[in-house]
Design a protein around this motif. Structure first.
Motif, PDB file in Angstrom:
ATOM      1  N   SER A   1       7.542   9.690  13.497  1.00 49.72           N
ATOM      2  CA  SER A   1       6.136  10.075  13.551  1.00 49.72           C
ATOM      3  C   SER A   1       5.267   8.822  13.443  1.00 49.72           C
ATOM      4  O   SER A   1       5.729   7.741  13.062  1.00 49.72           O
ATOM      5  N   GLU A   2       3.994   8.973  13.750  1.00 45.88           N
ATOM      6  CA  GLU A   2       3.089   7.825  13.710  1.00 45.88           C
ATOM      7  C   GLU A   2       3.025   7.185  12.328  1.00 45.88           C
ATOM      8  O   GLU A   2       3.072   5.953  12.215  1.00 45.88           O
ATOM      9  N   PRO A   3       2.928   7.962  11.231  1.00 49.50           N
ATOM     10  CA  PRO A   3       2.932   7.315   9.913  1.00 49.50           C
ATOM     11  C   PRO A   3       4.221   6.559   9.620  1.00 49.50           C
ATOM     12  O   PRO A   3       4.191   5.467   9.035  1.00 49.50           O
ATOM     13  N   TRP A   4       5.373   7.121  10.030  1.00 49.17           N
ATOM     14  CA  TRP A   4       6.634   6.405   9.829  1.00 49.17           C
ATOM     15  C   TRP A   4       6.633   5.099  10.623  1.00 49.17           C
ATOM     16  O   TRP A   4       7.072   4.055  10.127  1.00 49.17           O
ATOM     17  N   ARG A   5       6.148   5.163  11.869  1.00 46.13           N
ATOM     18  CA  ARG A   5       6.121   3.950  12.698  1.00 46.13           C
ATOM     19  C   ARG A   5       5.215   2.894  12.080  1.00 46.13           C
ATOM     20  O   ARG A   5       5.481   1.689  12.201  1.00 46.13           O
ATOM     21  N   PHE A   6       4.143   3.329  11.441  1.00 47.28           N
ATOM     22  CA  PHE A   6       3.240   2.379  10.765  1.00 47.28           C
ATOM     23  C   PHE A   6       4.018   1.572   9.728  1.00 47.28           C
ATOM     24  O   PHE A   6       3.969   0.334   9.721  1.00 47.28           O
TER      25      PHE A   6
ATOM     26  N   GLY B   1       0.820  -1.204   0.000  1.00 47.87           N
ATOM     27  CA  GLY B   1       0.000   0.000   0.000  1.00 47.87           C
ATOM     28  C   GLY B   1       0.851   1.250   0.000  1.00 47.87           C
ATOM     29  O   GLY B   1       1.875   1.335   0.680  1.00 47.87           O
ATOM     30  N   GLY B   2       0.469   2.262  -0.768  1.00 43.70           N
ATOM     31  CA  GLY B   2       1.309   3.415  -1.045  1.00 43.70           C
ATOM     32  C   GLY B   2       1.798   4.167   0.181  1.00 43.70           C
ATOM     33  O   GLY B   2       1.079   4.333   1.168  1.00 43.70           O
ATOM     34  N   CYS B   3       3.029   4.627   0.102  1.00 46.69           N
ATOM     35  CA  CYS B   3       3.646   5.475   1.124  1.00 46.69           C
ATOM     36  C   CYS B   3       3.510   6.911   0.647  1.00 46.69           C
ATOM     37  O   CYS B   3       4.153   7.318  -0.324  1.00 46.69           O
ATOM     38  N   GLY B   4       2.652   7.699   1.315  1.00 46.47           N
ATOM     39  CA  GLY B   4       2.299   9.013   0.814  1.00 46.47           C
ATOM     40  C   GLY B   4       2.834  10.167   1.638  1.00 46.47           C
ATOM     41  O   GLY B   4       3.764  10.023   2.437  1.00 46.47           O
ATOM     42  N   TYR B   5       2.192  11.319   1.442  1.00 46.27           N
ATOM     43  CA  TYR B   5       2.666  12.564   2.054  1.00 46.27           C
ATOM     44  C   TYR B   5       2.603  12.512   3.574  1.00 46.27           C
ATOM     45  O   TYR B   5       3.402  13.165   4.248  1.00 46.27           O
ATOM     46  N   ASP B   6       1.657  11.758   4.141  1.00 53.17           N
ATOM     47  CA  ASP B   6       1.584  11.683   5.602  1.00 53.17           C
ATOM     48  C   ASP B   6       2.873  11.115   6.181  1.00 53.17           C
ATOM     49  O   ASP B   6       3.275  11.468   7.297  1.00 53.17           O
ATOM     50  N   VAL B   7       3.557  10.252   5.421  1.00 50.23           N
ATOM     51  CA  VAL B   7       4.851   9.714   5.840  1.00 50.23           C
ATOM     52  C   VAL B   7       5.981  10.650   5.400  1.00 50.23           C
ATOM     53  O   VAL B   7       6.787  11.111   6.212  1.00 50.23           O
ATOM     54  N   LEU B   8       6.028  10.936   4.112  1.00 52.72           N
ATOM     55  CA  LEU B   8       7.154  11.686   3.548  1.00 52.72           C
ATOM     56  C   LEU B   8       7.198  13.126   4.021  1.00 52.72           C
ATOM     57  O   LEU B   8       8.267  13.749   4.033  1.00 52.72           O
ATOM     58  N   GLY B   9       6.052  13.675   4.421  1.00 54.92           N
ATOM     59  CA  GLY B   9       6.016  15.046   4.906  1.00 54.92           C
ATOM     60  C   GLY B   9       6.202  15.180   6.395  1.00 54.92           C
ATOM     61  O   GLY B   9       6.120  16.282   6.942  1.00 54.92           O
ATOM     62  N   SER B  10       6.457  14.067   7.087  1.00 55.59           N
ATOM     63  CA  SER B  10       6.623  14.098   8.544  1.00 55.59           C
ATOM     64  C   SER B  10       8.023  13.636   8.924  1.00 55.59           C
ATOM     65  O   SER B  10       8.765  13.086   8.108  1.00 55.59           O
ATOM     66  N   GLU B  11       8.363  13.865  10.176  1.00 57.51           N
ATOM     67  CA  GLU B  11       9.694  13.494  10.668  1.00 57.51           C
ATOM     68  C   GLU B  11       9.771  11.998  10.964  1.00 57.51           C
ATOM     69  O   GLU B  11       8.760  11.360  11.281  1.00 57.51           O
ATOM     70  N   ALA B  12      10.975  11.449  10.868  1.00 50.67           N
ATOM     71  CA  ALA B  12      11.191  10.069  11.279  1.00 50.67           C
ATOM     72  C   ALA B  12      10.753   9.903  12.728  1.00 50.67           C
ATOM     73  O   ALA B  12      11.005  10.765  13.564  1.00 50.67           O
TER      74      ALA B  12
END
Length: 494
Positions: A191-196, A178-189
């Motif tokens: 962050s909750e999306p990165w941890r996901f 499933g795509g890795c989008g702006y919620d991940v790429l626009g946040s700091e390492a």
């Protein structure tokens, strides 16, 4: 002087599904056949030069009731194929009966019974065997409560089931994470999306073949984002080929003077929190006075006083802003594609081909403000017959890159702002693509820079991203031309 990012990307890749060659593609939309009968779109995309097509299919469309299968959407898609295209289906676990969150649209959620989910996947993949190359397990699952209503652990469980079901039904097909989008790429390492995604890669590293990254915004950030997801995979011992399942620009959130206003609107529109979006609810909401519609109506009421960089995304904006947004869209389409290909990506899919259904768009939807003007085509008389400027640029780019085997970025000493890409085309001769990096909005008002470049052929021809001939001179085995923020394609010959 030459970057060889492609070598770095492929030397340690660990997957047999690394796609051969280079293909440019287009995403149909997020809801093919969900809000109306599934229409014809493959010939239109093919006419633009798309070599890969992505569409969404929902569990609710295929198995509306337990054990009762309907194939209208799937078969309508398959009937449009001529065998030359690659097809990518994002298979979404949205169901009124089979999943924890009952809906036919958004958000997908964990299945009550993973064996029922496995059977659904097997049936769909078996029906498409040999014709659909890529199967994706939902979309941007870290965007929780909107695109996935579950935990990372629950996503991994479903991903593993899908992987095994695809392997059983069509061993030649590939599974896309499933795509890795702006919620991940626009946040700091961290962050909750990165941890996901860290959890998914740690526990599901053997349950996918390709890593999908979504690249919205300024093309200059593309290499950084692609390397960031490769670093993430390396950290979890599962470096797989990267594909770009979505990309486009401009979008409002990349302009600081528009961001503050956008955050206000988002806060007002979603004060009550995320909720289920079914097709029935969305149809009813058009007639309701919802927080989203009130916030958007208030935004439009003050449109003349908003920053121009926000106005250009709104319906009815001044014609000069509308034209400017189209030009930015075309430039960024070329720039993002070349940046991704030079970083070793072999499949890029633009978002998106056309609106979901014929008829006027609803400007009081936030998603329309964010992405509505990115569509390449529009409807006329119920058919996809209107070409927006991005469609022409995509067709030009696809033609220029036809048969390309490798794209390499070259970094000249002068001018330092110059972007230069050399494209190997065994059957058509080399291609050089040049542009000068500038502010996305104000850059077109700056004077061009003069470029001198080594050139082995006795002549050259050039065309810009808008399809206009561009002056170029060859003298003493060097090209001489002026370059602005609009990409220019230079080929051998007169």
């Amino acid at each position: 002087m030459t970057e060889t990012a492609t070598a770095t990307a492929t030397e340690t890749a660990t997957d047999a599904f690394d796609p051969p060659g280079i293909r440019l593609g287009i995403v149909r939309s997020v809801s093919y056949g969900l809000f109306g009968p599934p229409g014809t779109f493959v010939p239109q995309a093919r006419s633009l030069g798309a070599g890969i097509l992505r569409a969404y299919v929902y569990w609710s469309q295929v198995e509306p009731e337990p054990g009762r299968y309907r194939w209208e959407v799937v078969d309508t898609l398959l009937d449009q194929l001529d065998g030359d295209e690659e097809v990518w289906i994002t298979l979404c676990s949205s169901s009124p009966w089979a999943t924890r969150t009952p809906t036919d649209f958004l958000p997908p959620s964990p299945a009550h019974d993973l064996s029922a989910y496995a059977e659904f996947v097997r049936r769909v993949v078996r029906r498409c065997a040999g014709r659909v190359r890529y199967w994706q397990c939902d979309n941007e699952p870290s965007n929780t409560d909107l695109l996935w209503a579950g935990t990372a652990a629950e996503y991994v469980a479903q991903l593993k089931v899908m992987y095994d079901a695809v392997r059983e039904a069509d061993p030649a097909a590939a599974v896309v994470l499933g795509g890795c989008g702006y919620d991940v790429l626009g946040s700091e390492a961290g962050s909750e999306p990165w941890r996901f995604f860290e959890h998914v890669l740690s526990h599901g590293r053997d349950a996918f073949d390709l890593f999908d990254v979504h690249l919205y915004g300024d093309a200059s950030a593309v290499p950084v984002h692609i390397e960031a997801v490769r670093d993430l995979m390396r950290a979890h011992g599962c470096l797989k080929p990267v594909v770009v399942g979505e990309y486009a620009a401009p979008v409002p959130f990349e302009f600081p003077d528009a961001q503050a206003v956008m955050y206000e609107v988002f806060a007002e529109a979603f004060a009550a929190g995320a909720h289920v979006q079914s097709t029935e609810e969305l149809a009813a909401r058009v007639r309701q006075d919802t927080p989203e519609r009130r916030a958007m109506a208030a935004l439009y009421a003050r449109m003349p006083h908003l920053p121009p960089r926000l106005q250009m995304f709104m319906d009815g904006c001044p014609p000069d802003l509308e034209a400017m947004r189209h030009r930015i869209n075309c430039r960024q389409l070329v720039a993002c594609t070349l940046q991704a290909l030079a970083a070793g990506v072999r499949r890029t899919l633009y978002w998106n081909l056309a609106p979901e259904v014929p008829g006027p768009a609803d400007p009081l939807q936030i998603m329309h403000l964010m992405f509505g003007k990115l569509a390449m085509l529009g409807y006329r008389g119920g058919e996809l017959a209107v070409r927006h400027p991005a469609a022409g640029t995509f067709a030009l780019l696809a033609a220029q890159l036809a048969g390309a085997g490798r794209v390499t970025r070259v970094r000249p000493a002068e001018p330092p702002s110059l972007y230069a890409f050399e494209v190997e085309r065994p059957e058509k001769g080399p291609l050089l693509v040049l542009w000068d990096r500038r502010d996305m909005v104000d850059g077109e008002d700056q004077p061009p820079v003069t470029v001198s470049w080594p050139w082995d052929d006795s002549a050259a021809t050039a065309v810009d991203a808008f399809g206009e001939p561009h002056p170029v001179e060859v003298r003493d085995r060097r090209l001489r031309l002026s370059v602005s923020d609009t990409p220019v394609f230079v080929s051998p010959g007169t």
